[in-house]
Design an enzyme around this catalytic site. Structure first.
Site, PDB file in Angstrom:
ATOM      1  N   SER A  49       0.853  -1.195   0.000  1.00 51.29           N
ATOM      2  CA  SER A  49       0.000   0.000   0.000  1.00 51.29           C
ATOM      3  C   SER A  49       0.891   1.247   0.000  1.00 51.29           C
ATOM      4  CB  SER A  49      -0.953  -0.027   1.196  1.00 51.29           C
ATOM      5  OG  SER A  49      -1.953   0.954   1.080  1.00 51.29           O
ATOM      6  N   ASP A  80      -9.223  -4.286  -6.199  1.00 56.88           N
ATOM      7  CA  ASP A  80      -8.850  -3.364  -5.126  1.00 56.88           C
ATOM      8  C   ASP A  80      -9.691  -2.092  -5.265  1.00 56.88           C
ATOM      9  OD1 ASP A  80      -7.581  -1.601  -3.356  1.00 56.88           O
ATOM     10  OD2 ASP A  80      -5.600  -2.441  -3.731  1.00 56.88           O
ATOM     11  N   HIS A  99      -7.660  -5.045  -1.658  1.00 60.16           N
ATOM     12  CA  HIS A  99      -6.407  -4.433  -1.194  1.00 60.16           C
ATOM     13  C   HIS A  99      -5.596  -5.372  -0.291  1.00 60.16           C
ATOM     14  CE1 HIS A  99      -3.838  -0.981  -0.865  1.00 60.16           C
ATOM     15  NE2 HIS A  99      -3.950  -0.907   0.444  1.00 60.16           N
TER      16      HIS A  99
END
Length: 723
Positions: free
Chosen positions: A593, A668, A700
């Site tokens: 991320s 995602d 995600h």
């Protein structure tokens, strides 16, 4: 005979060495072999000094809501057992009415986004043992304080269910998918302001305040969902990227008896967020927190429940941004507790009912990391802080006047008050450190003394002894620029200072985050331990912009997100590379991320320092990310184009020299796969060689089935081949 003894001794020594070096595997890590034993989730009662636990009987295949006594931790009774109610197959969550005589039970839950879900709901009368299904696939049903009604949302509209008549009344009728939402937050509010229920009951049950989201002008985002169908499907939802239009939000008051709505004029705001709403102890006064789009100005507004008149009672300004929290607590006289970074560190304040500062409760060059609550009887505030070092956490009590501060925890590590008894006499303390997995104890909240041990993870500690794991060493790294950064290091157990080792760096680095903390191992840590068994040193560094060292350290990255953070990782790698036992030509970096954004930038901007990088679900262009998060730190791309473009990896692909692995989930909804697809195209057009992997229909978190095992095996192999 002597020769035979020597051979036997040698054989035993080899066996002992092998035994002492039992290898960790990725499959063990991600199938729960090292999972810590936690406590059952407790729900404190309000009217009695008791709590409830949702228990599952595997043998009977039934679930129960059981009542326990806080002082003894002994079970008092079972409130409901699903085996006595065949129509209730499972209990996903539950809530009590204010009298604690009725329970609202959720089942058949279906996840929407990170926090939101729909579910079927049953109403259970404890005394009469009567269970009835009242609502199907609705969101956020909430009892009125008098317990006669339930407000809920369904299909973007808000309703009130009357328990006596078993009928629902529309509060709103204009809700429409991807157009108007009433009483429930839109995607970006849910993700970045971390709340779903955008309505609240007044204390007298006469009014409901709610936020209406007009998202009709917010641009659509569409994801392809593959599944195993002949034709893929498309999911479309509203997603405001940086600089694009947000939902238009308005505040409304619904009069339950008159069945009428009133629009509230909050003030002369043009582009703003309603970040929180909450009725005060005064049944006719609603509190609302309004942020401007830059998020550097927050107004706490009190709204008159009858007239709708609004007045600002508190204003917070910041050169960077103001954090929104759930710490606002109203006392009996409608004075209130508030947390703020206005003196440079996060602290607790108390204001009178008109918003005049009465007292700063906590003070010092350290951060309050959690506000637990206020004991009205003893005028005592309970909180957690990093007063004893930014990597540690302790539980404290202090008087509302700022006097009689007490450290209630005693062990060095991470102490968390998981639950307080309703009368604040007792609390459950969770303790963990880098050398000790979680243990739970019941403690006296006046002294912090242990009343009773509840559970621990000694069995896990005994189990991991067979793997002879190395220690996680904490250190401070001082860069050539003179910046001091918290770090930890994991070395091979058979570490030899005369040897040269490759280094694998891990970080997250996002604003206000922390990875260097004195707590027990998570799945990533076990993976790093596994790598140490294969001769790698792992290092984690928290650079500038991370949290719990004061506002100045955290907010120094403002308008240049990724610049100083990347510099700190590169500079830290240079310092580490000069350690006599490190091979400076073999340093890699990994992140997920925000951490993937960072590792991508590091392999590009630090091409002469890093040999390889792995980026999972990274932002590669800040223009692709959502408005609330990105603009909080960068303002809009129209105002700060350089801040966006100079720090986005996609604009630096020509600098790639090392080995780069790029990974993303195709579903995602947070950091869109668009980031990776456009990064791939940029790398291709720059004629750069790299590796990449897309995980179909994974979000995600990239998990499900054997996904995590395959993913971490892939990353392990990439490290072994390229570092």
């Amino acid at each position: 005979m002597t020769k035979l003894f020597r051979i036997t001794a040698l054989f035993l020594l080899v066996c002992a060495t092998v035994s002492a070096q039992k290898k960790i595997t990725v499959e063990e890590i991600f199938t729960g072999a090292f999972r810590t034993k936690g406590m059952d989730e407790l729900a404190s009662m309000k009217n009695t000094n008791q709590y409830t636990v949702l228990n599952f009987d595997r043998a009977a295949r039934s679930m129960t809501i059981d009542l326990y006594d806080f002082a003894t931790l002994k079970k008092v009774s079972t409130l409901i057992d699903t085996k006595s109610h065949k129509e209730l197959q499972s209990i996903d969550s539950y809530s009590f009415d204010e009298s604690e005589k009725k329970i609202l039970i959720a089942t058949q839950s279906n996840q929407i986004f990170r926090h939101s879900f729909t579910a079927d709901f049953y109403l259970y009368d404890i005394a009469g043992k009567q269970l009835s299904k009242i609502l199907e696939q609705v969101q956020e049903p909430t009892f009125s304080p008098d317990g006669t009604k339930i407000a809920y949302a369904k299909a973007n509209n808000l309703f009130v269910y009357d328990i006596a008549s078993k009928t629902s009344t529309n509060v709103t009728t204009d809700g429409k998918k991807n157009s108007v939402i009433n009483g429930i937050t839109d995607w970006v509010y849910e993700e970045e302001f971390a709340f779903v229920r955008a309505f609240d009951w007044s204390a007298d049950s006469k009014k409901i305040a709610y936020i209406r989201f007009d998202e009709s002008s917010v641009p659509d985002f569409t994801m392809t969902v593959f599944h195993k169908d002949l034709y893929p499907k498309e999911e479309t939802f509203k997603y405001p990227k940086a600089g694009e239009k947000n939902s238009l939000v308005t505040l409304h008051l619904y009069d339950v008896s008159a069945k009428s709505n009133k629009d509230v004029k909050l003030g002369n705001y043009s582009d703003f967020y309603i970040a929180r709403l909450k009725w005060t102890k005064d049944a006719n006064t609603l509190s609302v927190q309004v942020l401007n789009r830059h998020q550097d100005n927050l107004d706490l507004i009190f709204v008159d429940g009858n007239s709708g008149a609004a007045k600002i009672v508190l204003n917070e300004k910041d050169k960077a941004y103001v954090d929104v929290t759930d710490n606002l607590t109203f006392l009996k006289d409608n004075s209130f507790i508030w947390t703020s970074e206005k003196d440079g560190f996060n602290h607790i304040y108390v204001y009178d009912k008109n918003g005049k500062l009465k007292n700063q409760v906590t003070k010092g060059n350290w951060e309050v990391t959690a506000y637990y609550g206020f004991d009205e009887k003893n005028k005592t505030v309970f909180y957690q802080s990093v007063e004893n070092g930014s990597i540690n956490r302790d539980v404290y009590s202090i008087g509302l006047d700022g006097k009689n501060k007490k450290r209630l925890s005693s062990q060095v590590g991470t102490n968390t008050a998981t639950t307080f008894s309703p009368n604040f006499d007792l609390y459950i303390n969770s303790f963990t450190s880098a050398t000790e997995p979680a243990s739970y104890t019941l403690r006296d909240s006046k002294t912090g003394k242990e009343v009773q041990a509840i559970s621990d993870n000694k069995a896990l500690l005994e189990k991991v002894k067979a793997y002879n794991l190395p220690a996680k060493e904490f250190l401070t790294i001082k860069t050539e620029k003179g910046v001091e950064l918290n770090a930890w290091m994991i070395k091979p157990k058979d570490f030899d200072a005369s040897e040269k080792y490759p280094v694998f760096m891990y970080q997250y680095s996002g604003p206000g985050s922390q990875e260097v903390a004195n707590n027990w191992l998570d799945a990533n840590d076990y993976w790093f331990m596994m790598l140490s068994q294969q001769g790698y040193i792992t290092v984690c560094v928290d650079g500038r912009g991370t949290g719990f060292k004061g506002a100045a350290f955290k907010k120094i990255t403002q308008k240049d997100l990724g610049k100083l953070e990347v510099e700190d990782q590169i500079d830290a790698a240079k310092v580490i590379g000069n350690y006599p036992y490190v091979d400076k030509t073999r340093i890699g970096i990994f992140g997920w991320s925000y951490g993937g954004f960072m590792s991508s930038n590091c392999i590009l901007k630090g091409a002469d320092v890093f040999k390889m990088a792995i980026a999972v679900a990274p932002v590669t262009n800040w223009r692709f990310y959502d408005s609330v998060y990105t603009e909080r730190y960068l303002q809009t791309p129209q105002e700060n184009a350089a801040g966006y473009d100079e720090n986005s990896p996609i604009n630096h692909v020509d600098k790639l020299k090392g080995k780069y692995l790029l990974i993303h989930g195709s579903a995602d909804d947070n950091v869109h796969v668009q980031n990776t697809m456009q990064m791939v195209e940029a790398l291709v057009q720059a004629n750069k060689q790299f590796e990449w992997a897309i995980y179909p229909d994974k979000n995600h978190g990239i998990y499900g089935g054997k996904t995590r095992i395959q993913l971490f095996d892939k990353m392990t192999n990439f490290i072994l081949q390229n570092l």
